[in-house]
Write a protein that holds these residues in place. Sequence first.
Motif: not given
Length: 373
Positions: A91-94, A97, A112, A125, A128
């Motif tokens: 679920r986490s992005h860089w 969020t 993140g 990246a 994701i």
Amino acid sequence: VEGMIGNGYSRELAERIYEQLRGFGSYGFPESHSASFALIAYASCWLKRHHADVFAASLINSQPMGFYSVEQIVRDAREHGVEVRPICVARSHWDCTLEPGNRPGRMAVRLGLRLIKGLKAQDMAQLIGVRGEAAFRSISDIWRRVGTPVAQLELLAKANAFALAFGKDSRGAKAQIKILSGKPLPLFDETEIAEPELELKRLTDGQKVVLDYQTFGLSLDQHPIAFLRPDYAQRGIITCRDALKLPNGRHVTVVGKVQTRQMPSAANGVIFMSIDDESSDLNLIIWEKVGQACRDAVFYGGLLVISGTIQREGEVVHLIARMVTDITRDLEKIAQRDSTASLTLEGTGGSGLEGGHVFNTRPAIQINSRDFR
């Protein structure tokens, strides 16, 4: 002055204007600077008041910057009702969020991947991007489909990033990563690698917090001092929150983890320090004489015991330090503690499997304060 006289002003008026300008120049702000700063301050206050979730996520994503650490930002957000969720590989992005929260009208902040020390933005990246095509089924599925280096997977494991997605805690995830090596071969592109279920020693609550701090500098579970509080309570050391309630002039002893040190050149040797424990933050004033007498603790200590006197002016409270003692080595005890019990668990000081180590972690938390001169 001569220029004004040349433009028709009297010498008396010219000299009076000059003196006014010279006096203002020693302390005054240009109006444009003041207006710009005021607008930023107002916008920040409004955003924090009405959108504390957005405010917290934005500040963390803007790091490194400013006065406050990520740990302080997260703590303040939670104290103002913001739900902060842990790093998750699914679920986490860089960046941090926002996700639908449990409170009406309030979003939750998902931490993140950028917070994990040593993690590479390029590798994440790619992870994701592949995740967007189809959800990952396992750790080996990530390795097979993305080709994420094992060293990067180990950092994710240490940050407990596989717990929500696959039910694997730090130790279990690291054990499964050990069977992966090199790069996945095309022959196995559609083959799921069997991940053995191993009987592992349970991580103590203290070990989990130590791993959190070593990996991304904070923990959503417990404050480190919570594990040591029973020891300090026996010595009459109170919490920062209790100290903040005391009347002006009361002598008190507290323990705290150093957050910031300020040593302004114009303060005549006075040091301003901010500490925190599991209950609250507390601001200290350390006079030059005390700072010199306790120099090593004041300038280099990470975990301190401070004895002093409460100074209260309205709602503003400081502790005027009289004695500062460095007890940073107490942090080495945390990995052996479970919950907040004042108990050393035999056989849990290490961090490995029977017959081999999974994590070779340092036993202590390293305190990285923000120091300003």
